[in-house]
Design an enzyme around this catalytic site. Structure first.
Site, PDB file in Angstrom:
ATOM      1  N   HIS A   1       0.838  -1.205   0.000  1.00  0.00           N
ATOM      2  CA  HIS A   1       0.000   0.000   0.000  1.00  0.00           C
ATOM      3  C   HIS A   1       0.872   1.254   0.000  1.00  0.00           C
ATOM      4  CE1 HIS A   1      -3.613   2.335   1.469  1.00  0.00           C
ATOM      5  NE2 HIS A   1      -2.641   3.099   1.924  1.00  0.00           N
ATOM      6  N   GLU A   2       1.850   1.305   0.898  1.00  0.00           N
ATOM      7  CA  GLU A   2       2.688   2.501   1.034  1.00  0.00           C
ATOM      8  C   GLU A   2       3.676   2.645  -0.127  1.00  0.00           C
ATOM      9  OE1 GLU A   2       1.443   4.474   2.926  1.00  0.00           O
ATOM     10  OE2 GLU A   2       0.575   3.369   4.588  1.00  0.00           O
ATOM     11  N   ILE A   3       4.221   1.536  -0.629  1.00  0.00           N
ATOM     12  CA  ILE A   3       5.126   1.617  -1.774  1.00  0.00           C
ATOM     13  C   ILE A   3       4.352   2.039  -3.018  1.00  0.00           C
ATOM     14  CG2 ILE A   3       6.642   0.280  -3.301  1.00  0.00           C
ATOM     15  CD1 ILE A   3       7.572  -1.231  -0.712  1.00  0.00           C
TER      16      ILE A   3
END
Length: 169
Positions: free
Chosen positions: A134-136
């Site tokens: 999600h964050e990448i």
């Protein structure tokens, strides 16, 4: 360190790829601490520098009951992902109050640097793998709602706009 304002959808910075970090200095350490403080205040379990409007590849994750505690990833890149998938509820500090189920690979391998610039590689599964993907994605300029079908994405955005207008934001 200060809690910083979070960039909200549809800010165009959330759709831009972040640049690699090249200076591993006191400013990077201060940014990581600000990200942690801002994430805890939001509240959330993951945040990136682009959530603060800064296009740097920095991720901070703090999962509930994680014996590792706070995890900081600088310049993270996924190098492998499993064919097996999982479905998990996701949301964002940049679009608070709404969430939706997203399908992602169940396991990943990634490389990253720590705050000193030292290189690391590891595999992740479970909630950590989901959060990292999600964050990448966010670092790559892919807001999580782009992982939804157009119909589900449109419904979610309408629900968010309705909540935002009702809340006066």
């Amino acid at each position: 360190m200060p809690v910083r304002p979070i960039v909200m959808i549809p800010d165009p910075r959330l759709a831009q790829p972040a640049a690699d970090v090249t200076s591993f200095d006191a400013a990077l350490n201060a940014l990581a601490q600000d990200l942690l403080d801002t994430m805890r205040d939001a509240p959330g379990i993951g945040i990136t520098a682009p959530h603060l409007g800064l296009l740097h590849r920095v991720v901070v994750i703090e999962l509930p009951d994680d014996p590792e505690g706070v995890r900081i990833y600088v310049n993270p890149r996924i190098t492998w992902s499993s064919d097996e998938t999982v479905i998990h509820e996701e949301g964002s500090v940049s679009m608070p109050g709404v969430s939706e189920e997203v399908e992602r690979p169940a396991r990943i391998r990634l490389g990253w640097q720590d705050l000193t610039g030292a290189a690391h590689e590891a595999e992740a599964d479970g909630l950590l793998a989901i959060c990292l993907q999600h964050e990448i994605d966010q670092l790559d300029g892919i807001f999580w709602t782009r992982r939804l079908s157009k119909l589900r994405r449109d419904r979610l955005h309408k629900r968010y706009e309705k909540m935002r207008k009702a809340g006066g934001r």
